[in-house]
Write a protein that holds these residues in place. Sequence first.
Motif, mmCIF file in Angstrom:
data_model
loop_
_atom_site.group_PDB
_atom_site.id
_atom_site.type_symbol
_atom_site.label_atom_id
_atom_site.label_comp_id
_atom_site.label_asym_id
_atom_site.label_seq_id
_atom_site.Cartn_x
_atom_site.Cartn_y
_atom_site.Cartn_z
ATOM 1 N N THR A 286 0.853 -1.187 0.000
ATOM 2 C CA THR A 286 0.000 0.000 0.000
ATOM 3 C C THR A 286 0.892 1.242 0.000
ATOM 4 O O THR A 286 2.100 1.159 0.241
ATOM 5 N N GLY A 309 -7.235 2.371 -2.586
ATOM 6 C CA GLY A 309 -7.023 1.447 -3.695
ATOM 7 C C GLY A 309 -7.880 1.758 -4.906
ATOM 8 O O GLY A 309 -8.957 2.352 -4.791
ATOM 9 N N ASP A 314 -10.636 -3.453 -3.110
ATOM 10 C CA ASP A 314 -10.089 -2.631 -2.037
ATOM 11 C C ASP A 314 -11.153 -2.087 -1.101
ATOM 12 O O ASP A 314 -10.906 -1.893 0.091
ATOM 13 N N HIS A 340 -5.503 -6.608 -5.687
ATOM 14 C CA HIS A 340 -5.098 -5.409 -4.946
ATOM 15 C C HIS A 340 -3.665 -5.016 -5.281
ATOM 16 O O HIS A 340 -3.380 -3.847 -5.598
#
Length: 376
Positions: A286, A309, A314, A340
């Motif tokens: 992330t 996201g 997400d 993701h």
Amino acid sequence: MKFDLVTKDPASKARAGVVTTDHGAIQTPIFMPVGTVGTVKGVHQRELKQEINPDIILGNTYHLYLRPQLDVLEQAGGLHKFMNWDRPILTDSGGYQVYSLSANRKIKEEGVKFKSHIDGSYHFFSPESVMEIQRTIGADIIMAFDECTPYPCDYRYAKRSMHMTHRWLDRCISHLDKLPYKYGYSQAFFPIVQGSTYTDLRKESAEYIANAGAVGNAIGGLSVGEPAEEMYAMTDVVCSILPEDKPRYLMGVGTPINILENIALGVDMFDCVMPTRNARNGMLFTANGTINIKNKKWEADFSPIDEMGITFVDTEYSKAYLRHLFAANEFLGKQIATIHNLGFYMWLVRQAREHIIAGDFYAWKEKMVKQMSQRL
């Protein structure tokens, strides 16, 4: 294929460009999801196109040669039609797989004899046969056959290997000139810089590759275990020599931080199995750092997987639910994590492009590197 350099970052060597192929345009810098055997693991082509939305993906010559084999691909009309993908594809030459099969292969000047990891049968790759194989696969960008040296690597071995890679390149170019296109569209050819982590060899190889006059160039033999600082040093040396008006592809790299640092050094194209492989092991990348979703701390965390996201997973699923799927060994968990991670990688390189165009890439990169270094 052609490459248009759009702009450069004033505080680094980062650049934004556009690679144009017969299957569409590629906005650089770009990350190419790895579709080794004609599939990005765990992701439908519809999800790949609509959610992750890469301009280009990568296939692997060694694996596609073994399965589904060339006659099937040719009957299908090439890899694009076989896998129902109408955007650009790049195929690597199998050189890295030859490197990874060190216990089951023998390298000679003529080429490489290797044993299939599937059934133990023996096969032979030469520069000429690899060009023929990649013509049949039909990717938009195809790679020269090279030897990827290990790390650490003895200087004398690295030098001998580099010179053999150069000789193989000459054979690739000579043979490729004799091979017509198979499916009605053109293919671009990229040679590969080698030389391990030795500055003088990297300079020599980069000059040899630059003089080959190809439409794009690649940097190989990095991300094989060397410290990140050595990777960056070698990339910097090579990018200072490779032509500025042609795309530069750093093969097999890497972490999100590796990608940003190498963009800052002038690299345009990347591929790596890390976002998909790490996803299957529960590691999520992330903008604020990495998450090990298997940790107990997420057991009752019902917040979205990543509020920032770009993909549907997400915000449609919670961290607690994704952790549960991994704990229950449900394959859906691996699929969600894969989508993701690939979405994050695409977001990262597209943000990098926007900041290069805006002229503030370096400052943004420094901030992102600090953020992404955290473990959440």
